[in-house]
Motif scaffolding. Structure first.
Motif, PDB file in Angstrom:
ATOM      1  N   ALA A   1       0.859  -1.180   0.000  1.00  0.00           N
ATOM      2  CA  ALA A   1       0.000   0.000   0.000  1.00  0.00           C
ATOM      3  C   ALA A   1       0.894   1.229   0.000  1.00  0.00           C
ATOM      4  CB  ALA A   1      -0.909  -0.007   1.235  1.00  0.00           C
ATOM      5  N   VAL A   2       0.278   2.403  -0.107  1.00  0.00           N
ATOM      6  CA  VAL A   2       1.020   3.647   0.010  1.00  0.00           C
ATOM      7  C   VAL A   2       1.501   3.788   1.448  1.00  0.00           C
ATOM      8  CG1 VAL A   2       0.869   6.166  -0.176  1.00  0.00           C
ATOM      9  CG2 VAL A   2      -0.351   4.700  -1.817  1.00  0.00           C
ATOM     10  N   TYR A   3       2.775   4.155   1.621  1.00  0.00           N
ATOM     11  CA  TYR A   3       3.328   4.241   2.974  1.00  0.00           C
ATOM     12  C   TYR A   3       4.256   5.445   3.112  1.00  0.00           C
ATOM     13  CZ  TYR A   3       7.757   2.371   1.173  1.00  0.00           C
ATOM     14  OH  TYR A   3       8.928   2.200   0.472  1.00  0.00           O
ATOM     15  N   TYR A   4       4.492   5.852   4.359  1.00  0.00           N
ATOM     16  CA  TYR A   4       5.418   6.947   4.613  1.00  0.00           C
ATOM     17  C   TYR A   4       6.844   6.498   4.287  1.00  0.00           C
ATOM     18  CZ  TYR A   4       1.877   9.664   7.122  1.00  0.00           C
ATOM     19  OH  TYR A   4       0.761  10.393   7.452  1.00  0.00           O
ATOM     20  N   PRO A   5       7.553   7.253   3.450  1.00  0.00           N
ATOM     21  CA  PRO A   5       8.930   6.875   3.106  1.00  0.00           C
ATOM     22  C   PRO A   5       9.880   7.142   4.267  1.00  0.00           C
ATOM     23  CG  PRO A   5       8.375   8.973   2.114  1.00  0.00           C
ATOM     24  CD  PRO A   5       7.115   8.476   2.770  1.00  0.00           C
TER      25      PRO A   5
END
Length: 357
Positions: free
Chosen positions: A47-51
């Motif tokens: 999923a989209v995640y904090y880098p």
């Protein structure tokens, strides 16, 4: 923004790469001593995640290519992922890479970032000598949204001239976009580069958030729009359904008796990233609309641009009624390269199904 106003704004930025990001975070510099990029999080979600970190950008300059406004930025060279037949391929920083160059194209009248599906050509010169002719990748970033970028090796400090050659827009041009962007030409942007200046670009790490689901805010730049599509409340027509697939959000709207299509109605699917509503070009979509067990539409959804819809996928239809069963099928996932935080999302994308409102 009118063309004359845009050129005045571009002149204010000038050739020197000194105009930066509006409202930037306060951070340390990313010098060689500070260690470069942090190690990737090993257990990243699908999923989209904090880098692991966020980098600022320097505005190199702006120009015009026909009807297209062009912005050129640079930051530190960094890792990213390209799309291959079997999935993603990580591209690491080469020893010779100095910067990550980024290009954004937009329509100044509507302040809308525009994707050029056939890609962008880039020529980098110094003192009349060609430094690089490498074409940038079509990319997705949490900082910039949709853009074109790649890592480039330069030839030391000095004055560089970058010629941007936008490709053709193959998406259908609807409404106020009809007849525009047919002959983009090229934009030539000159800027001063110094490694010492590059090393003052802000760099921030996220020790606590990295690897958790979520996204950074888009980073606004002076005199340049960010790449978003309209939120649900601003979509024209009637929103008949929504869903998610591969962590992408899908909204579907129907415009009755559209002025831009010779049909009773226009069905538009608007896929976007979660959190920031960044459009997802380079997809292949199709749809089925069933009523009382019979298909009233079964076909492709074509990529298109409209000033009020933004980038979307649509088709002329006879109409959508409350109770219709709608299925949007992802035939091809987004083929864009991805910066960290997006490389694990939008890969496995099952159909989106809903009953029309």
């Amino acid at each position: 923004m009118e063309r004359r106003e845009f050129l005045a704004a571009a002149g204010a930025v000038g050739a020197g790469a000194t105009a930066g990001c509006a409202g930037l975070f306060g951070t340390e510099e990313n010098t060689e001593e500070s260690g470069g990029e942090p190690a990737l999080v090993e257990d990243r979600p699908d999923a989209v995640y904090y880098p692991t970190h966020r980098e600022g950008m320097k505005m190199a300059g702006m120009g015009m290519a026909g009807d297209l406004s062009v912005g050129l930025m640079y930051s530190y060279a960094h890792r990213f992922w390209t799309m291959e037949a079997g999935g993603t391929n990580r591209v690491d920083i080469r020893e010779e890479d100095d910067v990550h160059l980024m290009v954004t194209l937009w329509d100044a009248d509507t302040e809308t970032v525009l994707p050029v599906d056939s890609g962008v050509g880039l020529r980098v010169e110094r003192d009349g000598e060609i430094v690089s002719t490498k074409s940038p990748w079509t990319m997705l970033s949490q900082n910039m949204g949709f853009h074109y970028g790649d890592n480039y090796a330069l030839d030391g400090d000095g004055t560089y001239t970058v010629t941007v050659n936008p490709g053709s827009i193959t998406a259908g041009l609807l409404g106020g976009y009809e007849g525009k962007f047919e002959d983009p030409g090229t934009a030539e942007i000159e800027f001063e580069y110094a490694q010492a200046t590059r090393d003052t670009i802000p760099f921030e790490t996220f020790e606590d958030q990295q690897g958790t689901e979520g996204a950074l805010d888009l980073m606004p730049m002076d005199n340049m729009p960010v790449s978003t599509v309209p939120p649900r409340a601003d979509l024209p027509g009637t929103v008949v359904g929504e869903g998610t697939s591969g962590d992408a959000d899908f909204l579907a709207t129907v415009i009755e008796e559209p002025a831009f299509a010779d049909a009773p109605a226009y069905f538009a699917a608007s896929p976007r990233t979660p959190y920031n509503d960044i459009p997802l070009p380079t997809m292949g979509l199709s749809a089925t609309i069933e009523r009382d067990g019979e298909a009233v539409y079964d076909g492709s959804l074509d990529a298109a641009l409209h000033p009020d819809l933004g980038y979307h996928y649509g088709a002329a239809v006879d109409g959508v009624q409350s109770g219709d069963a709608v299925t949007i099928t992802v035939d091809t996932v987004p083929r864009m390269a991805r910066h960290e935080g997006y490389e694990t999302a939008f890969l496995q994308m099952p159909p989106v199904e809903f009953t029309a409102n």
